[in-house]
Design an enzyme around this catalytic site. Structure first.
Site, short mmCIF file in Angstrom:
data_model
loop_
_atom_site.label_atom_id
_atom_site.label_comp_id
_atom_site.label_asym_id
_atom_site.label_seq_id
_atom_site.Cartn_x
_atom_site.Cartn_y
_atom_site.Cartn_z
CE1 TYR A 101 -3.27 2.95 0.74
CE2 TYR A 101 -1.99 3.33 2.74
CZ TYR A 101 -2.95 3.74 1.83
OH TYR A 101 -3.60 4.95 2.02
N1 LIG Z 1 -8.61 7.00 6.03
C1 LIG Z 1 -7.31 7.09 6.29
O1 LIG Z 1 -6.89 6.97 7.44
C2 LIG Z 1 -6.33 7.36 5.20
C3 LIG Z 1 -4.98 7.54 5.53
C4 LIG Z 1 -4.07 7.79 4.52
C5 LIG Z 1 -4.48 7.89 3.21
N2 LIG Z 1 -5.80 7.69 2.90
C6 LIG Z 1 -6.20 7.79 1.50
O2 LIG Z 1 -7.32 8.65 1.41
C7 LIG Z 1 -8.18 8.25 0.36
C8 LIG Z 1 -9.58 8.04 0.89
O3 LIG Z 1 -9.54 7.05 1.90
P1 LIG Z 1 -10.82 6.53 2.66
O4 LIG Z 1 -10.41 6.28 4.05
O5 LIG Z 1 -11.96 7.40 2.37
O6 LIG Z 1 -11.00 5.10 1.96
P2 LIG Z 1 -12.32 4.42 1.40
O7 LIG Z 1 -11.93 3.03 1.05
O8 LIG Z 1 -13.44 4.61 2.33
O9 LIG Z 1 -12.61 5.24 0.08
C9 LIG Z 1 -12.05 4.94 -1.18
C10 LIG Z 1 -13.20 4.79 -2.18
O10 LIG Z 1 -12.63 4.59 -3.47
C11 LIG Z 1 -13.40 3.64 -4.17
N3 LIG Z 1 -12.53 3.02 -5.17
C12 LIG Z 1 -11.47 2.20 -4.96
N4 LIG Z 1 -10.91 1.85 -6.12
C13 LIG Z 1 -11.62 2.48 -7.10
C14 LIG Z 1 -11.54 2.50 -8.51
N5 LIG Z 1 -10.60 1.80 -9.15
N6 LIG Z 1 -12.42 3.25 -9.21
C15 LIG Z 1 -13.39 3.96 -8.55
N7 LIG Z 1 -13.52 3.95 -7.21
C16 LIG Z 1 -12.65 3.23 -6.50
C17 LIG Z 1 -13.88 2.67 -3.10
O11 LIG Z 1 -15.07 2.00 -3.48
C18 LIG Z 1 -14.08 3.57 -1.90
O12 LIG Z 1 -15.44 3.97 -1.78
C19 LIG Z 1 -7.55 7.00 -0.23
O13 LIG Z 1 -6.75 7.37 -1.31
C20 LIG Z 1 -6.68 6.49 0.90
O14 LIG Z 1 -5.61 5.70 0.43
C21 LIG Z 1 -6.73 7.44 3.87
#
Ligand SMILES: NC(=O)c1ccc[n+]([C@@H]2O[C@H](COP(=O)([O-])OP(=O)(O)OC[C@H]3O[C@@H](n4cnc5c(N)ncnc54)[C@H](O)[C@@H]3O)[C@@H](O)[C@H]2O)c1
Length: 436
Positions: free
Chosen positions: A248
């Site tokens: 990741y």
């Molecule tokens: N939540 C955290 O603590 C955290 C920390 C660091 C980074 N991030 C990053 O922040 C962003 C949002 O995270 P989150 O916590 O809301 O995660 P999440 O999994 O709730 O949201 C990601 C969304 O993207 C959609 N998705 C995944 N692959 C896809 C694709 N190929 N096409 C279209 N949609 C797709 C999923 O269905 C999901 O609803 C992500 O990039 C994640 O890596 C989150």
């Protein structure tokens, strides 16, 4: 299953009916038949065992986070669909943005989309609703977005045709790219999903953005996990990020390098945001604060990981509202892209910011707060931190984000968890919804 059957039968066909030389002697026929009977019974037994194991492993296999096949994704196109897009993209004033939010049905995507819509920006969501975690939660978020006037298109960021169509219908000024395969440990079960969404999908999105006219400015979510094994604290944007501890993290680091390339070659304005453990209402069921809450309430044992000599694992937990403010501010301060239709016309803005809370909290303290809020004592098991992607601690230096974005987190863990628990109780309690 029919393929399975064919394999099994052909396997049976290849087994000699009796080992050894062929004997035509009639007196031996009975023995021969007996042997044949016993070897066929043995084979049947082995075959049944083999099929049983196959079925067993099938049900044990992890849920696939691969997107549903194209034909089962919500259909798009047509005049009604375009009308919904245009309505959702409507802006309140001439200075408002029109933003494509990828991953809009996700945790952060939902909150950011609503915040943008509320202040008058036009917002279109895009999400493939994959089954990495409970899709009912994603659908409930979609319903909330719908009520707020945000249309979420069901589709994959790898679908170039769909992305081109969206840019044809709406000249997006900004893209808030949050779609990704999240989660550190899951990368060992399903590595391909990280390549699909975080690398191939990101490149596809950038390809469409660079060819768009006008090119949008892009703000996207990287992650604190890029700091990997870096031990210098607090983590600053200048620190090394070449020692990822998980696929990741590596996929997010790759995203940062890919973003730089598109900025350099095509003049795309790109801002990467390294989020630090985001939590809050409508959060992600695969994250510790969420499943600890579920398990404590169910009276199930929870596993708390420790470092060497029983030292605490700590995280710089950041409340969702603070992250949303950071995202909106990154959009507001993003300069325009300089290229058009795939041609660079000058150098463009390229930025990376930490968005954290600057106050790491040991996981044991997180559990204590949850126990207090839930009024239930947790059954705890302590285990050494496995080497499957997690790092011992995270701690953000946010001075750059403070200076350039005016970013100033204001929610401490206890206050934020109180809001999360309140939401959790109202979302799951009394309803038939089951948590992940
Ligand atoms: N939540 C955290 O603590 C955290 C920390 C660091 C980074 N991030 C990053 O922040 C962003 C949002 O995270 P989150 O916590 O809301 O995660 P999440 O999994 O709730 O949201 C990601 C969304 O993207 C959609 N998705 C995944 N692959 C896809 C694709 N190929 N096409 C279209 N949609 C797709 C999923 O269905 C999901 O609803 C992500 O990039 C994640 O890596 C989150």
């Amino acid at each position: 299953m029919s393929q399975l059957k064919t394999i099994s039968l052909s396997h049976l066909d290849n087994v000699p009916s009796s080992p050894g030389k062929f004997k035509s002697d009639k007196s031996l026929t009975y023995i021969h038949r007996l042997r044949l009977h016993s070897s066929v019974s043995k084979l049947t037994l082995w075959l049944a065992l083999f099929l049983g194991l196959l079925v067993f492993f099938f049900f044990l296999s992890p849920p696939s986070a691969s997107p549903p096949p194209r034909r089962s994704l919500g259909s798009w196109g047509g005049s009604r669909w375009e009308k919904r897009i245009r309505t959702s993209a409507r802006v309140r004033s001439r200075s408002s943005f029109t933003v494509l939010v990828t991953g809009a049905a996700g945790f952060v995507g939902t909150h950011v989309s609503i915040a943008l819509k509320r202040r008058g920006d036009g917002v279109i969501g895009l999400d493939n609703f994959n089954a990495y975690y409970d899709t009912k939660l994603k659908r409930a978020r979609q319903e909330m977005l719908d009520q707020a006037g945000v249309f979420v298109v069901e589709g994959d960021i790898n679908d170039k045709e769909l992305l081109n169509k969206l840019f044809d219908v709406v000249p997006f000024t900004h893209v808030m790219h949050l779609a990704a395969q999240a989660g550190v440990r899951y990368a060992m079960q399903n590595p391909a999903s990280y390549v699909h969404s975080n690398i191939a999908g990101f490149v596809n999105l950038l390809e469409v953005c660079k060819s768009a006219n006008p090119q949008p400015a892009i703000v996207w979510a990287s992650s604190s996990s890029v700091y990997g094994l870096n031990s210098k604290v607090p983590f600053s944007e200048k620190d090394r990020t070449d020692q990822p501890a998980s696929l990741y993290a590596a996929s997010k680091k790759a995203g940062e390098e890919i973003a730089h390339t598109y900025n350099h070659i095509y003049g795309l304005s790109i801002t990467g945001l390294r989020f630090f453990t985001v939590y809050g209402p409508w959060g992600r069921p695969d994250m510790a604060y969420f499943f600890f809450t579920r398990d404590i309430l169910k009276g199930k044992e929870i596993t708390i990981y420790e470092g060497a000599d029983h030292s605490s694992v700590a995280r710089d937990f950041t409340y969702i509202d603070d992250i949303v403010k950071g995202c909106v501010s990154a959009l507001d301060t993003a300069k325009k892209s300089t290229g058009s239709s795939g041609k660079k016309k000058g150098s463009a803005q390229f930025r990376i910011f930490n968005l954290g809370n600057t106050s790491p909290v040991p996981v044991t303290k997180l559990v204590n707060i949850l126990e207090k809020l839930l009024k239930v004592k947790a059954k705890k098991k302590f285990l050494p931190l496995p080497r499957n992607g997690d790092v011992k601690f995270t701690h953000a230096n946010i001075s750059l984000a403070h200076r350039e974005l005016g970013y100033e987190p204001t929610t401490d863990l206890e206050t934020g968890l109180k809001k999360f628990v309140k939401w959790y109780m109202s979302y799951y309690k009394g309803s038939k919804r089951s948590s992940w």
